[in-house]
Design a protein around this motif. Structure first.
Motif, PDB file in Angstrom:
ATOM      1  N   ILE A 133       0.879  -1.169   0.000  1.00  0.00           N
ATOM      2  CA  ILE A 133       0.000   0.000   0.000  1.00  0.00           C
ATOM      3  C   ILE A 133       0.914   1.215   0.000  1.00  0.00           C
ATOM      4  CG2 ILE A 133      -1.735   1.333   1.244  1.00  0.00           C
ATOM      5  CD1 ILE A 133      -2.746  -1.350   2.394  1.00  0.00           C
ATOM      6  N   LEU A 134       0.693   2.100  -0.961  1.00  0.00           N
ATOM      7  CA  LEU A 134       1.471   3.321  -1.088  1.00  0.00           C
ATOM      8  C   LEU A 134       0.507   4.494  -0.983  1.00  0.00           C
ATOM      9  CD1 LEU A 134       4.400   3.953  -3.359  1.00  0.00           C
ATOM     10  CD2 LEU A 134       2.587   5.646  -3.307  1.00  0.00           C
ATOM     11  N   GLU A 135       0.821   5.430  -0.100  1.00  0.00           N
ATOM     12  CA  GLU A 135      -0.048   6.582   0.097  1.00  0.00           C
ATOM     13  C   GLU A 135       0.754   7.866   0.065  1.00  0.00           C
ATOM     14  OE1 GLU A 135      -3.524   6.300   2.640  1.00  0.00           O
ATOM     15  OE2 GLU A 135      -2.501   4.624   3.614  1.00  0.00           O
ATOM     16  N   VAL A 136       0.135   8.896  -0.488  1.00  0.00           N
ATOM     17  CA  VAL A 136       0.708  10.238  -0.440  1.00  0.00           C
ATOM     18  C   VAL A 136       0.100  10.922   0.777  1.00  0.00           C
ATOM     19  CG1 VAL A 136       0.915  12.451  -1.624  1.00  0.00           C
ATOM     20  CG2 VAL A 136       0.981  10.312  -2.944  1.00  0.00           C
ATOM     21  N   LEU A 137       0.966  11.403   1.642  1.00  0.00           N
ATOM     22  CA  LEU A 137       0.509  12.035   2.882  1.00  0.00           C
ATOM     23  C   LEU A 137       0.030  13.454   2.633  1.00  0.00           C
ATOM     24  CD1 LEU A 137       3.377  11.001   5.325  1.00  0.00           C
ATOM     25  CD2 LEU A 137       1.095  10.009   5.144  1.00  0.00           C
ATOM     26  N   SER A 138      -1.095  13.780   3.212  1.00  0.00           N
ATOM     27  CA  SER A 138      -1.543  15.170   3.208  1.00  0.00           C
ATOM     28  C   SER A 138      -1.312  15.731   4.605  1.00  0.00           C
ATOM     29  CB  SER A 138      -3.028  15.256   2.833  1.00  0.00           C
ATOM     30  OG  SER A 138      -3.817  14.736   3.874  1.00  0.00           O
ATOM     31  N   LYS A 139      -1.238  17.020   4.695  1.00  0.00           N
ATOM     32  CA  LYS A 139      -0.998  17.652   5.992  1.00  0.00           C
ATOM     33  C   LYS A 139      -2.086  17.298   6.996  1.00  0.00           C
ATOM     34  CE  LYS A 139       1.561  21.489   4.039  1.00  0.00           C
ATOM     35  NZ  LYS A 139       1.586  22.922   3.759  1.00  0.00           N
ATOM     36  N   THR A 188      -4.075  14.536   7.119  1.00  0.00           N
ATOM     37  CA  THR A 188      -4.302  13.125   7.472  1.00  0.00           C
ATOM     38  C   THR A 188      -3.027  12.347   7.791  1.00  0.00           C
ATOM     39  OG1 THR A 188      -4.175  12.357   5.173  1.00  0.00           O
ATOM     40  CG2 THR A 188      -6.354  13.032   6.002  1.00  0.00           C
ATOM     41  N   LYS A 189      -1.870  12.995   7.771  1.00  0.00           N
ATOM     42  CA  LYS A 189      -0.617  12.240   7.917  1.00  0.00           C
ATOM     43  C   LYS A 189      -0.525  11.470   9.233  1.00  0.00           C
ATOM     44  CE  LYS A 189       2.107  16.176   9.431  1.00  0.00           C
ATOM     45  NZ  LYS A 189       3.208  17.076   9.127  1.00  0.00           N
ATOM     46  N   ASP A 190      -0.993  12.042  10.334  1.00  0.00           N
ATOM     47  CA  ASP A 190      -0.930  11.332  11.619  1.00  0.00           C
ATOM     48  C   ASP A 190      -1.862  10.124  11.625  1.00  0.00           C
ATOM     49  OD1 ASP A 190       0.982  13.076  12.607  1.00  0.00           O
ATOM     50  OD2 ASP A 190      -0.518  14.423  13.460  1.00  0.00           O
ATOM     51  N   PHE A 191      -3.061  10.284  11.087  1.00  0.00           N
ATOM     52  CA  PHE A 191      -4.017   9.178  10.992  1.00  0.00           C
ATOM     53  C   PHE A 191      -3.451   8.058  10.121  1.00  0.00           C
ATOM     54  CE2 PHE A 191      -7.558   7.140   8.678  1.00  0.00           C
ATOM     55  CZ  PHE A 191      -8.183   6.515   9.747  1.00  0.00           C
ATOM     56  N   ASP A 192      -2.824   8.414   8.984  1.00  0.00           N
ATOM     57  CA  ASP A 192      -2.255   7.414   8.075  1.00  0.00           C
ATOM     58  C   ASP A 192      -1.149   6.612   8.758  1.00  0.00           C
ATOM     59  OD1 ASP A 192      -3.954   8.301   6.101  1.00  0.00           O
ATOM     60  OD2 ASP A 192      -2.452   9.526   5.085  1.00  0.00           O
ATOM     61  N   ARG A 193      -0.307   7.280   9.523  1.00  0.00           N
ATOM     62  CA  ARG A 193       0.824   6.617  10.178  1.00  0.00           C
ATOM     63  C   ARG A 193       0.407   5.738  11.353  1.00  0.00           C
ATOM     64  NH1 ARG A 193       4.009  11.827   9.780  1.00  0.00           N
ATOM     65  NH2 ARG A 193       5.339  11.493   7.983  1.00  0.00           N
ATOM     66  N   SER A 215       5.291  17.391   0.425  1.00  0.00           N
ATOM     67  CA  SER A 215       5.905  18.713   0.433  1.00  0.00           C
ATOM     68  C   SER A 215       7.432  18.713   0.435  1.00  0.00           C
ATOM     69  CB  SER A 215       5.387  19.515   1.625  1.00  0.00           C
ATOM     70  OG  SER A 215       5.645  18.829   2.824  1.00  0.00           O
ATOM     71  N   GLU A 216       8.040  17.520   0.405  1.00  0.00           N
ATOM     72  CA  GLU A 216       9.506  17.426   0.326  1.00  0.00           C
ATOM     73  C   GLU A 216       9.896  16.021  -0.107  1.00  0.00           C
ATOM     74  OE1 GLU A 216      11.695  17.321   4.125  1.00  0.00           O
ATOM     75  OE2 GLU A 216       9.749  17.264   5.112  1.00  0.00           O
ATOM     76  N   PHE A 217      11.162  15.860  -0.518  1.00  0.00           N
ATOM     77  CA  PHE A 217      11.661  14.542  -0.919  1.00  0.00           C
ATOM     78  C   PHE A 217      11.838  13.684   0.332  1.00  0.00           C
ATOM     79  CE2 PHE A 217      13.095  17.133  -4.529  1.00  0.00           C
ATOM     80  CZ  PHE A 217      12.674  16.341  -5.594  1.00  0.00           C
ATOM     81  N   LEU A 218      10.777  13.002   0.734  1.00  0.00           N
ATOM     82  CA  LEU A 218      10.807  12.204   1.954  1.00  0.00           C
ATOM     83  C   LEU A 218       9.813  11.048   1.825  1.00  0.00           C
ATOM     84  CD1 LEU A 218      11.888  11.930   4.872  1.00  0.00           C
ATOM     85  CD2 LEU A 218       9.979  13.375   5.597  1.00  0.00           C
ATOM     86  N   VAL A 219      10.335   9.828   1.952  1.00  0.00           N
ATOM     87  CA  VAL A 219       9.512   8.628   1.853  1.00  0.00           C
ATOM     88  C   VAL A 219       9.777   7.773   3.092  1.00  0.00           C
ATOM     89  CG1 VAL A 219       9.131   6.478   0.567  1.00  0.00           C
ATOM     90  CG2 VAL A 219       9.442   8.631  -0.664  1.00  0.00           C
ATOM     91  N   ALA A 220       8.713   7.350   3.755  1.00  0.00           N
ATOM     92  CA  ALA A 220       8.813   6.430   4.896  1.00  0.00           C
ATOM     93  C   ALA A 220       8.306   5.072   4.436  1.00  0.00           C
ATOM     94  CB  ALA A 220       7.972   6.939   6.055  1.00  0.00           C
ATOM     95  N   GLN A 221       9.013   4.033   4.832  1.00  0.00           N
ATOM     96  CA  GLN A 221       8.671   2.679   4.382  1.00  0.00           C
ATOM     97  C   GLN A 221       8.687   1.722   5.573  1.00  0.00           C
ATOM     98  OE1 GLN A 221      11.832   0.591   2.268  1.00  0.00           O
ATOM     99  NE2 GLN A 221      10.340  -0.043   0.743  1.00  0.00           N
TER     100      GLN A 221
END
Length: 93
Positions: free
Chosen positions: A3-9, A11-16, A38-44
């Motif tokens: 599952i790959l998701e783009v974080l929005s400002k 919903t990011k806490d809910f997604d994580r 908003s920046e080059f940052l990917v969490a996996q």
């Protein structure tokens, strides 16, 4: 599997947290990738054979992300192709 998701400002806490907790109940699920908008940052997060979750973070335009469940690698510049990041000047306009 993946599952790959783009974080929005908003919903990011809910997604994580809550959403990830729900996803982990899916037996086939083994990789969760969160792309910052908003920046080059990917969490996996990758599920190991012992059912533990391994965390990796990729930062910067030159980093390469390895999608374990697919056996595919992508550079951050490929992932963020055509993305224009907002700057403080852009936000004001």
């Amino acid at each position: 599997m993946l599952i790959l998701e783009v974080l929005s400002k908003s919903t990011k806490d809910f997604d994580r947290e809550d959403k990830f907790r729900f996803y982990r109940s899916i037996p086939e699920f083994c990789e969760y990738v969160l792309v910052n908008q908003s920046e080059f940052l990917v969490a996996q997060y990758i599920k190991t054979e012992s059912n533990e979750w391994l965390f990796r973070e990729y930062e910067g335009e030159t980093a390469t992300v390895s999608f374990a469940s697919l056996g595919v690698q992508m550079s951050m510049s490929e992932i963020y192709a055509k993305v224009v990041f907002e700057t403080s000047e852009t936000e004001v306009q």
